[in-house]
Scaffold this motif. Sequence first.
Motif, PDB file in Angstrom:
ATOM      1  N   GLY A 196       0.796  -1.027   0.016  1.00 18.08           N
ATOM      2  CA  GLY A 196       0.055   0.109  -0.016  1.00 18.08           C
ATOM      3  C   GLY A 196       0.780   1.265   0.033  1.00 18.08           C
ATOM      4  O   GLY A 196       0.186   2.291   0.224  1.00 18.08           O
TER       5      GLY A 196
ATOM      6  N   THR B 223      -4.654  -0.194  -0.205  1.00 20.11           N
ATOM      7  CA  THR B 223      -4.951  -0.654   1.322  1.00 20.11           C
ATOM      8  C   THR B 223      -3.751  -1.005   2.087  1.00 20.11           C
ATOM      9  O   THR B 223      -2.982  -1.971   1.483  1.00 20.11           O
ATOM     10  CB  THR B 223      -6.061  -1.858   1.291  1.00 20.11           C
ATOM     11  OG1 THR B 223      -7.142  -1.765   0.792  1.00 20.11           O
ATOM     12  CG2 THR B 223      -6.351  -2.133   2.947  1.00 20.11           C
TER      13      THR B 223
ATOM     14  N   ALA C 244      -5.838  -4.136   5.980  1.00 18.58           N
ATOM     15  CA  ALA C 244      -6.210  -5.087   5.250  1.00 18.58           C
ATOM     16  C   ALA C 244      -6.813  -6.254   6.070  1.00 18.58           C
ATOM     17  O   ALA C 244      -6.514  -6.407   7.227  1.00 18.58           O
ATOM     18  CB  ALA C 244      -5.045  -5.575   4.351  1.00 18.58           C
TER      19      ALA C 244
ATOM     20  N   GLN D 199      -3.724  -9.009   1.590  1.00 23.34           N
ATOM     21  CA  GLN D 199      -4.453  -8.137   0.662  1.00 23.34           C
ATOM     22  C   GLN D 199      -5.714  -8.478   0.202  1.00 23.34           C
ATOM     23  O   GLN D 199      -6.749  -8.012   0.145  1.00 23.34           O
ATOM     24  CB  GLN D 199      -3.623  -7.481  -0.298  1.00 23.34           C
ATOM     25  CG  GLN D 199      -2.612  -6.363   0.042  1.00 23.34           C
ATOM     26  CD  GLN D 199      -3.128  -5.102   0.440  1.00 23.34           C
ATOM     27  OE1 GLN D 199      -4.405  -5.112   0.622  1.00 23.34           O
ATOM     28  NE2 GLN D 199      -2.119  -4.056   0.795  1.00 23.34           N
TER      29      GLN D 199
END
Length: 262
Positions: free
Chosen positions: A24, A29, A34, A103
């Motif tokens: 990220g 994110t 996450a 993720q």
Amino acid sequence: MKFMPIVTAVSVAAAIILSFIGSGALGGTPINAAADGALSTDATPFAPAGPAFSIWSLIYLGLVAYAIYQLLPAQRASTRHAALRPWASLSALLNAAWIGVVQAGSVLASEIVIIVLLVVLVRLIMLLTTSISTRPTDKLVTDGTFGLYLGWVFVATIANTAALLGTTGLTKFSGWQLISVVLLVVVALVGVGLARATGGRIAPALTITWGLGWIAVARTSGEFASPILIWAAALAGAVVLVATIVIRLVVEHQRAKTSWDP
């Protein structure tokens, strides 16, 4: 294999790039957000404070240095590096895979990946222990990098396991502080055991202590704030570091004594 040095360099480079994107850092994110925040600083009693993860910058720098170093002629001809390359490549790729599954929102998959990564790094450090290099550069770039890597992944595995248990609701219950202290004692014992098995390697102890120190910092506030855990985590880190230094001094003394014996 003739092309293994190039394969290793490409694997490490690709893994670091994928890890950087997946973390990220370029948007998207962040890891701590996450998987519904399962790995956030306040998610479990074993989650380190945010600054702890800055250690990755040093580890990635070391991996880049290693990827370049193992391409040099002396290392291309080295049986030591020939044995290390597959494990080094695999460790980098597993790290990228861990970020990918987090993720994707799977804490269970992240647990499986990080345990495999830990096993790979233990195997790698034991190979280094059985083929000791006398070259300062090799010690710094190879032993130093993978020692730091192992120590941090050991702490990260503890945090990841706690995150997995957290997803089942086993995070805060009556007696959670006592159980956490007992687990930190076990962590310290494993850290000391690792020091004994590796002849007192300092690098793993440094990142274990680093990680435990930031777990202590994280327990100063939030849902899992606990003075008991602050002291337990800090003392666990201190025990690992001091024991490792003592073991290293003893090992060095024995080596010096053996070399001087007629």
